[in-house]
Design an enzyme around this catalytic site. Structure first.
Site, mmCIF file in Angstrom:
data_model
loop_
_atom_site.group_PDB
_atom_site.id
_atom_site.type_symbol
_atom_site.label_atom_id
_atom_site.label_comp_id
_atom_site.label_asym_id
_atom_site.label_seq_id
_atom_site.Cartn_x
_atom_site.Cartn_y
_atom_site.Cartn_z
ATOM 1 N N TYR A 176 -13.279 -3.666 11.532
ATOM 2 C CA TYR A 176 -11.965 -3.008 11.428
ATOM 3 C C TYR A 176 -11.157 -3.238 12.703
ATOM 4 O O TYR A 176 -9.974 -3.620 12.645
ATOM 5 C CB TYR A 176 -12.136 -1.510 11.180
ATOM 6 C CG TYR A 176 -10.835 -0.749 11.123
ATOM 7 C CD1 TYR A 176 -9.927 -0.955 10.087
ATOM 8 C CD2 TYR A 176 -10.491 0.174 12.108
ATOM 9 C CE1 TYR A 176 -8.718 -0.265 10.027
ATOM 10 C CE2 TYR A 176 -9.292 0.866 12.061
ATOM 11 C CZ TYR A 176 -8.413 0.649 11.017
ATOM 12 O OH TYR A 176 -7.217 1.333 10.968
ATOM 13 N N SER A 178 -3.526 -0.322 14.799
ATOM 14 C CA SER A 178 -4.245 0.925 15.060
ATOM 15 C C SER A 178 -4.702 0.947 16.506
ATOM 16 O O SER A 178 -4.887 -0.113 17.137
ATOM 17 C CB SER A 178 -5.470 1.036 14.135
ATOM 18 O OG SER A 178 -6.358 2.032 14.594
ATOM 19 N N GLY A 206 0.811 -1.218 0.000
ATOM 20 C CA GLY A 206 0.000 0.000 0.000
ATOM 21 C C GLY A 206 0.837 1.257 0.000
ATOM 22 O O GLY A 206 0.504 2.242 0.666
#
Length: 298
Positions: A181, A156, A27
Site C-alpha cells: 500500500y 496518503s 471511486g
C-alpha cells in the site's frame, strides 16, 4: 472532544462556483469520493462518478440528487483492475463529453491480502497507481482540450513508508499488505511530479493530496490490533466530508495559488517524503509503468 478534534481538523470553506465545468471522480460511490462529488455538484459542476459497482454508483447518484438541488451527476462503469474496462470507460467519455476540467483519481484499495488485477499486476500497485496512470493517459487529450484543467491524485501519509521495489513490483517474492500500500501511495506522488513537468506548458495542473486519517471503508482489510486501535481513536478520525476538504481545495483554488506537481494536506502545501521528491525514481517509474501497460507516452 470537539475542541480536541478542531486542533487536528482545521475548518475550510469556499464559495467558488463551477458552472460549465466537468469533473470525473473515480471511486465516487462512497467515502471521500462521494463527498467530493456532492460538493462539486453543489457548486454547479457536471460530475461523473466512475465506479466499479454500478448498483452502488447509481445509488450514490440518487443520494446526491436528493441532497443537492439541481445536481448534474451520472455514474459510469470503471474497473481500475482491468485495462479493458479503463479503455471502455475512456471511449464512453470521449463519446459523451465535450470537456473535462477535473480528473480526480480518488479510488483505491488498501492493505488487502495478495491478489492480482485482470492483467496480472499486484492489486494495490495495479489499481492505485497503474490503473490511474492508464486512465490519465487515455483522457489527457480531453484535459488538454479543456485547459486550464487539473489532475488530482489522492495519495496518503503512508507514502512516507514507501519504496518502489523495481525488482519485485509483482509482490510475489515478499508480499506485505502495508508495504504494498505504501509503495502504491508513493507511486501516486512520483507520478504527479513527472506528469506535472510534462503538462505544465499544456495548461494541465497536476497535484497530489493526502486526505489525512479518514474513517472510510478503505480500512476494511485491517486486522487486529489495528482495528482496535482505530476504534479507540475513531472520534479523532476525519469524517469522509472532512477528508474531502483538501481535494476540493485543490479543485477550486485559483491556479496561481497552487503549485503544479505539489503535495497538499489540510488545505495547504506540504512536503512529501524524500523518496517522493526523487525525480530520478519518478522518471524510472514512468518508463516502467509505460512498459507494463504497453503504451508510449511522450
Amino acid at each position: 472532544m470537539q475542541a480536541v478534534r478542531s486542533l487536528f481538523i482545521p475548518k475550510w470553506s469556499s464559495d467558488v462556483r463551477l458552472e460549465g465545468k466537468t469533473a470525473i471522480i473515480t471511486g465516487a460511490n462512497v467515502g471521500i469520493g462521494k463527498e467530493t462529488a456532492k460538493d462539486l455538484a453543489g457548486r454547479g459542476a457536471r460530475v461523473i462518478l466512475a465506479c466499479r459497482d454500478m448498483a452502488k454508483g447509481e445509488q450514490a447518484v440518487c443520494d446526491i440528487m436528493r441532497e443537492v438541488e439541481g445536481a448534474n451527476v451520472v455514474a459510469r462503469q470503471l474497473d481500475l483492475a482491468d485495462t479493458k474496462s479503463i479503455c471502455q470507460f475512456a471511449e464512453n467519455i470521449y463519446n459523451t463529453e465535450k470537456t473535462l476540467h477535473y480528473l480526480i483519481n480518488n479510488a483505491g484499495v488498501a492493505m488487502c491480502p495478495y491478489a492480482t488485477t485482470v492483467d496480472g499486476f499486484e492489486m494495490q500497485f495495479g489499481v492505485n497507481h497503474l490503473g490511474h496512470f492508464f486512465l490519465t493517459f487515455l483522457l489527457l487529450d480531453l484535459l488538454k482540450h479543456s485547459a486550464p484543467s487539473r489532475v488530482i491524485n489522492l495519495s496518503s501519509v503512508a507514502h512516507h513508508m514507501g519504496k518502489i521495489q523495481f525488482d519485485d513490483l509483482s509482490g510475489e517474492n515478499n508480499y506485505h499488505p502495508v508495504k504494498a500500500y505504501a509503495q502504491s501511495k508513493l507511486a501516486n506522488i512520483l507520478f504527479t511530479r513527472e506528469l506535472a513537468k510534462r503538462t505544465e506548458a499544456l495548461g494541465v495542473m497536476v497535484i497530489s493530496v493526502d486526505p489525512g486519517m479518514v474513517n472510510t471503508e478503505i480500512t476494511r482489510h485491517l486486522r487486529r490490533p489495528l482495528v482496535g486501535i482505530l476504534k479507540m481513536f475513531s472520534s479523532l478520525l476525519k469524517t469522509p466530508a472532512e477528508g474531502a476538504y483538501t481535494t476540493i481545495y485543490c479543485t477550486v483554488t485559483p491556479e496561481n495559488q497552487l503549485l503544479t506537481g505539489g503535495y497538499y494536506k489540510d488545505c495547504a502545501s506540504a512536503e512529501s517524503s524524500r523518496a517522493g521528491q526523487d525525480d530520478g525514481t519518478a522518471l524510472k517509474l514512468w518508463a516502467v509503468s509505460c512498459h507494463l501497460l504497453g503504451i508510449c507516452w511522450k
